[in-house]
Design an enzyme around this catalytic site. Sequence first.
Site, PDB file in Angstrom:
ATOM      1  N   HIS A 299       0.854  -1.163   0.091  1.00  0.00           N
ATOM      2  CA  HIS A 299       0.220  -0.001   0.208  1.00  0.00           C
ATOM      3  C   HIS A 299       0.870   1.210   0.115  1.00  0.00           C
ATOM      4  O   HIS A 299       0.582   2.173  -0.832  1.00  0.00           O
ATOM      5  CB  HIS A 299      -0.888   0.097   1.233  1.00  0.00           C
ATOM      6  CG  HIS A 299      -2.012  -1.004   1.078  1.00  0.00           C
ATOM      7  ND1 HIS A 299      -3.149  -0.749   0.830  1.00  0.00           N
ATOM      8  CD2 HIS A 299      -1.943  -2.359   1.399  1.00  0.00           C
ATOM      9  CE1 HIS A 299      -4.111  -1.982   1.046  1.00  0.00           C
ATOM     10  NE2 HIS A 299      -3.112  -3.026   1.195  1.00  0.00           N
TER      11      HIS A 299
ATOM     12  N   ASP B 195      -6.514   5.393   3.151  1.00  0.00           N
ATOM     13  CA  ASP B 195      -6.441   4.027   2.631  1.00  0.00           C
ATOM     14  C   ASP B 195      -7.662   3.473   3.077  1.00  0.00           C
ATOM     15  O   ASP B 195      -8.616   4.323   3.407  1.00  0.00           O
ATOM     16  CB  ASP B 195      -5.114   3.276   3.189  1.00  0.00           C
ATOM     17  CG  ASP B 195      -4.781   2.285   1.770  1.00  0.00           C
ATOM     18  OD1 ASP B 195      -5.674   1.643   1.474  1.00  0.00           O
ATOM     19  OD2 ASP B 195      -3.655   2.040   2.014  1.00  0.00           O
TER      20      ASP B 195
ATOM     21  N   THR C 108      -5.636   1.054  -3.860  1.00  0.00           N
ATOM     22  CA  THR C 108      -4.228   0.336  -4.321  1.00  0.00           C
ATOM     23  C   THR C 108      -4.338  -0.792  -5.045  1.00  0.00           C
ATOM     24  O   THR C 108      -3.572  -1.486  -5.406  1.00  0.00           O
ATOM     25  CB  THR C 108      -3.210   0.173  -3.279  1.00  0.00           C
ATOM     26  OG1 THR C 108      -3.619  -0.494  -2.087  1.00  0.00           O
ATOM     27  CG2 THR C 108      -2.938   1.791  -2.541  1.00  0.00           C
TER      28      THR C 108
END
Length: 264
Positions: free
Chosen positions: A22, A121, A143
């Site tokens: 990530h 994220d 991602t």
Amino acid sequence: MVYSDQHRSISILMLPWLGHGHISPFLELAKKLTDRRDFHILICSTPVNLSSIKPKLPQKYSHCIEFVELHLPHDELPPHYHTTNGLPPHLMPTLKKAFDMSSDNFSHILRTLKPDLLIYDFLQPWAPSLASSHNIPAVEFFTTSAAVISFLVHHLKNPNVIFPYPSIYLRDYETKKFSSVLESSANGIKDVERALLCSDRSRNIILVKTSGEIESKYIDSLSKLMEKKIVPVGSLVQDPMAQKVAEESSIIKWLTERERASVV
């Protein structure tokens, strides 16, 4: 770094999940953004992650990309385990819990740095909420591919409806594992609940590591499922030339000493 009122760079704070799979795309996105516009990027992660990421930043980006340490509580997890790299699988829920417990430290970072935008994220719904409390817009960055995400979100939101693209499906033995992934949790919150909250709290758009030329139909599907605009940011593959000459590994040096076409 100080900016004048007349020419102030737009400041973007990035908060990836604590895995290198990530953090690396976030770093590549940071490079891409600074290549195109006058952005100042701050990548926030734990010291153990940053220690391995910093050497991957070419010198030409040192003035526009910086690293910010996020300290997790270490009552249950020592600092060298504040990463998924080398983490024993049974400690993953503990890492997620520690990440959640770092929210106060992250709030202090937001208050101190005052970025113009947060890019975050998929497992930290508290991040966009904290950004909102500081009047900072926040955008999620996936991602993984649009196909995978759209398949997952479709399954969560329409469990009794067949995914419209039959080329993507689960085999019988994969279904059981998929169900266990959906049930995984930490701090009493399932990962899928975290993921959906993160997407809901993204400001109007969601960034995805993909391209329209490759995944246009999945991008459209995901946009309808999320009710947000999906913005593809490219494959974000690291430039191999960035590692040349001064950063040559011993393997590369060894290969250059061999005769042409002599090594497989």
